[in-house]
Write an enzyme that holds these catalytic residues in place. Structure first.
Site, short mmCIF file in Angstrom:
data_model
loop_
_atom_site.label_atom_id
_atom_site.label_comp_id
_atom_site.label_asym_id
_atom_site.label_seq_id
_atom_site.Cartn_x
_atom_site.Cartn_y
_atom_site.Cartn_z
N HIS A 41 7.26 4.36 12.41
CA HIS A 41 7.34 4.27 10.95
C HIS A 41 8.39 5.28 10.48
CE1 HIS A 41 4.92 3.95 7.00
NE2 HIS A 41 5.81 4.88 6.76
N ASN A 79 10.38 4.90 2.57
CA ASN A 79 10.27 3.89 3.62
C ASN A 79 11.58 3.14 3.86
OD1 ASN A 79 7.40 4.11 4.14
ND2 ASN A 79 7.12 3.26 2.08
N ARG A 115 0.84 -1.21 0.00
CA ARG A 115 0.00 0.00 0.00
C ARG A 115 0.88 1.26 0.00
NH1 ARG A 115 -0.94 4.94 1.70
NH2 ARG A 115 -0.10 4.25 3.69
N ASP A 116 1.51 1.56 1.12
CA ASP A 116 2.33 2.78 1.23
C ASP A 116 3.39 2.79 0.13
OD1 ASP A 116 4.29 4.66 1.95
OD2 ASP A 116 4.03 4.35 4.09
N CYS A 134 10.06 9.19 -1.70
CA CYS A 134 9.59 10.23 -0.79
C CYS A 134 8.89 11.29 -1.63
CB CYS A 134 10.76 10.85 -0.03
SG CYS A 134 10.21 12.16 1.07
N HIS A 190 11.35 6.78 7.82
CA HIS A 190 11.80 6.88 6.43
C HIS A 190 13.31 7.11 6.42
CE1 HIS A 190 7.84 7.81 4.10
NE2 HIS A 190 7.70 6.81 4.93
MG MG Z 1 5.85 5.56 4.65
#
Ligand code: MG
Length: 303
Positions: free
Chosen positions: A220, A262, A28-29, A253, A222
């Site tokens: 979470h 990520n 998803r992300d 990003c 990055h």
């Molecule tokens: Mg993310």
């Protein structure tokens, strides 16, 4: 005060503190932030490869309005096509009651709601104020609890915002507390633009533990500036044991073209396993999933 000098693996080495949960967000992300178009069949194959690796939590898709994010308009097809492996939770984003109903019709049993620590990003990303978003989620979370559906809350921009710059710690604590009060099972605190540093991670993790149990906290990170693993290490030191990552570092990003987004699941697993921590995830199997989706996107993925 944190003492990084005596860098023993963890403060207490009980069984629960040796086990780290990884939330895989690639499908998803990750894919939402990739330029390439991926068919539902390829998404299904990718998710099935990931679920065979031992990952227990996989963010699969989002039931947002299809016109809002065309890459995710196949949410129903994806959820109908994947093999549902026992022990694996397939997490789907849900923006409102309507999305929740669609998710339930697709037999989704874990959902995520999402807001931001800053007003500007909330407005731009979900077109609501933070307060409005919390209001909108109230009924969704209530329905989910009634239906026995597991709920995650995402808090974006918790360490810095592209529009507002530094984010006050009080804002993070206030919105995270509000999410916790709604009754979500887990809250993922996001460094959406990859600007967090370890000292800040410690500060945020400590402050949040004043308002919610650490077992409900996830982070979470990055890797935009190469600090993601250092931030994981700092969070582990504060007993945070759940981390989000995407296989192959999928998803750039959106605020820094060309930059890494990520944290790659492979890099995360490599470090955790090297520290003697358990994840239950087979690194080679995650690499196989990344190879597959890298082939589909025709690009070299990290890790
Ligand atoms: Mg993310």
């Amino acid at each position: 005060m944190n003492d990084f000098e005596d860098a023993v693996p963890l403060p207490e080495e009980t069984d629960t503190l040796r086990r780290v949960k990884v939330c895989e967000v690639g499908p998803r992300d990750g894919l939402q932030n990739e330029a390439g178009v991926v068919t539902a069949a390829d998404k299904i194959r990718y998710i099935d490869l990931l679920s065979r690796s031992g990952l227990a939590l996989i963010e699969t898709t989002s039931f947002v309005r299809p016109s809002a994010i065309p890459q995710l308009s196949d949410a129903e097809a994806v959820m109908a096509g994947i093999e549902r492996r026992p022990g694996v939770t397939y997490l789907c984003l849900v923006p409102n009651e309507r999305g929740y109903r669609r998710a339930r019709e697709a037999h989704v049993d874990a959902i995520a709601v999402f807001t931001s620590a800053t007003e500007t990003f909330a407005k731009r990303n979900i077109n609501m104020s933070i307060e409005e978003s919390l209001d909108a989620f109230r009924d969704v979370v209530q329905s989910a609890r009634r239906d026995g559906v597991w709920v995650r809350g995402y808090l974006s921009m918790a360490f810095g915002c592209p529009y507002e710059g530094a984010v006050p710690l009080e804002a993070v604590v206030r919105v995270a507390s509000a999410l916790a009060d709604l009754g979500v099972d887990e809250i993922s605190i996001g460094d959406t633009i990859g600007v967090a540093v370890p000292e800040q991670v410690s500060e945020v993790a400590q402050a949040l533990q004043q308002v919610m149990p650490v077992e409900r906290l996830a982070m979470h990170f990055h890797d935009t500036r190469g600090t993601a693993l250092a931030n994981v290490r700092a969070a582990l030191h504060e007993k945070v044991m759940t981390f989000d990552s995407s296989s192959g570092g999928l998803g750039g990003c959106p605020y820094a073209p060309g930059a890494t987004g990520n944290l790659a699941t492979e890099a995360l697993l490599d470090m955790l396993h090297g520290m003697g921590l358990e994840t239950g995830v087979d690194l080679a199997a995650v690499r196989a999933a990344s190879d597959f989706i890298g082939g589909v996107l025709r690009r070299e993925l990290s890790a």
